[in-house]
Design a protein around this motif. Structure first.
Motif, mmCIF file in Angstrom:
data_model
loop_
_atom_site.group_PDB
_atom_site.id
_atom_site.type_symbol
_atom_site.label_atom_id
_atom_site.label_comp_id
_atom_site.label_asym_id
_atom_site.label_seq_id
_atom_site.Cartn_x
_atom_site.Cartn_y
_atom_site.Cartn_z
ATOM 1 N N ASN A 232 -17.590 -10.416 -37.650
ATOM 2 C CA ASN A 232 -17.722 -10.280 -36.200
ATOM 3 C C ASN A 232 -17.649 -11.637 -35.512
ATOM 4 N N GLN A 234 -15.250 -13.266 -33.822
ATOM 5 C CA GLN A 234 -14.692 -13.301 -32.474
ATOM 6 C C GLN A 234 -15.657 -12.689 -31.460
ATOM 7 N N LEU A 235 -16.307 -11.595 -31.852
ATOM 8 C CA LEU A 235 -17.263 -10.965 -30.940
ATOM 9 C C LEU A 235 -18.443 -11.891 -30.672
ATOM 10 N N ILE A 236 -18.907 -12.598 -31.712
ATOM 11 C CA ILE A 236 -20.035 -13.523 -31.536
ATOM 12 C C ILE A 236 -19.645 -14.657 -30.606
ATOM 13 N N TYR A 237 -18.400 -15.197 -30.773
ATOM 14 C CA TYR A 237 -17.929 -16.245 -29.869
ATOM 15 C C TYR A 237 -17.880 -15.741 -28.428
ATOM 16 N N LEU A 238 -17.386 -14.497 -28.250
ATOM 17 C CA LEU A 238 -17.285 -13.938 -26.900
ATOM 18 C C LEU A 238 -18.666 -13.772 -26.271
ATOM 19 N N LEU A 239 -19.623 -13.259 -27.048
ATOM 20 C CA LEU A 239 -20.990 -13.106 -26.535
ATOM 21 C C LEU A 239 -21.596 -14.465 -26.184
#
Length: 259
Positions: A232, A234-239
């Protein structure tokens, strides 16, 4: 008279040529390849090359040793030997974190001796399968071997040694050919052994090695969060970007924009 002078010159050249070819050369006298396996599927590989250097080549070796921009290929040309190479090779991803260290000279009456240490990291050296909770079966990937090729398959060359170090606490399931060190017990098993060595001219055709490791509860937790992060990322970077944006907006509205 002229024929006699020509004869003397030719004779002198015949004596000089062998002396010139013998006096300047390098010779790799031994190769030690050590593979350090870990809890992932990659491995750190350390290769130690023992070399002999003739007296007339000492200055060239010292000058080359002081040059920081020489590659492995450059040193292969300097030594005039194809033996200087990665003996654990992943043709798809190659090696990473490569370090190359030509050692200091030890002078002898005949010339000098030294060691060249090549260190690198290779991915997918083993395949891993979870066979029970916190219990993993590792199998060495023999397609990574890059030793001397013969008609019957790969084998260690003269004065070569191949070592594999498994993680502490590993349980050896199978190993072939049997290592020269350590010796197996009377039941054919290995207990508390982590270093396995094969000596020169050992055939490596059909090489196999598998072992089992047990994961501690702490390692299981760390492994879970590592997998969660990798799956995850990319999702962690986005968050993280969203949270940073919210924080900046709060600071701006709270302290910059007048009420």
């Amino acid at each position: 008279m002229h024929m006699r002078r020509l004869y003397v010159i030719v004779l002198a050249l015949l004596f000089a040529l062998p002396l010139g070819s013998v006096s300047a050369y390098y010779n790799i006298t031994a190769i030690n390849t050590t593979v350090l396996l870990n809890s992932s599927t990659g491995a750190r590989v350390i290769e130690t090359y023992s070399i002999f250097i003739s007296n007339s080549s000492i200055a060239q070796y010292e000058a080359s040793r002081g040059a920081y921009n020489l590659s492995i290929s450059d040193w292969r040309n300097i030594l005039d030997s194809q033996l200087l190479t990665e003996h654990i090779l992943n043709p798809r991803s190659g090696a990473s974190n490569v370090t190359f260290l030509p050692g200091a000279l030890i002078l002898t009456p005949q010339g000098a001796a030294s060691e060249i240490i090549l260190s690198y990291y290779v991915y997918n050296v083993t395949n891993v399968q979870e066979i029970a909770p916190r219990k993993f079966l590792y199998t060495f990937n023999d397609s990574m071997l890059n030793f001397e090729h013969t008609a019957s398959g790969q084998e260690l060359g003269p004065s070569e040694r191949f070592n594999i170090i498994v993680p502490e606490g590993s349980q050896i399931v199978s190993i072939y050919p049997l290592p020269d060190l350590p010796a197996a017990s009377v039941t054919g098993s290995y207990s508390n052994d982590t270093l396995f060595s094969w000596n020169s001219q050992e055939p490596l055709n059909g090489f196999t090695m598998s072992y089992i490791t047990l994961q501690t509860p702490q390692e299981e937790v760390l492994s879970y969060f590592d997998a969660l992060y990798n799956n995850n990322r990319q999702l962690i970077y986005l968050l993280g970007i969203i949270l940073l944006g919210v924080f900046v907006a709060y600071v701006y509205l709270k302290f910059v924009v007048p009420e």
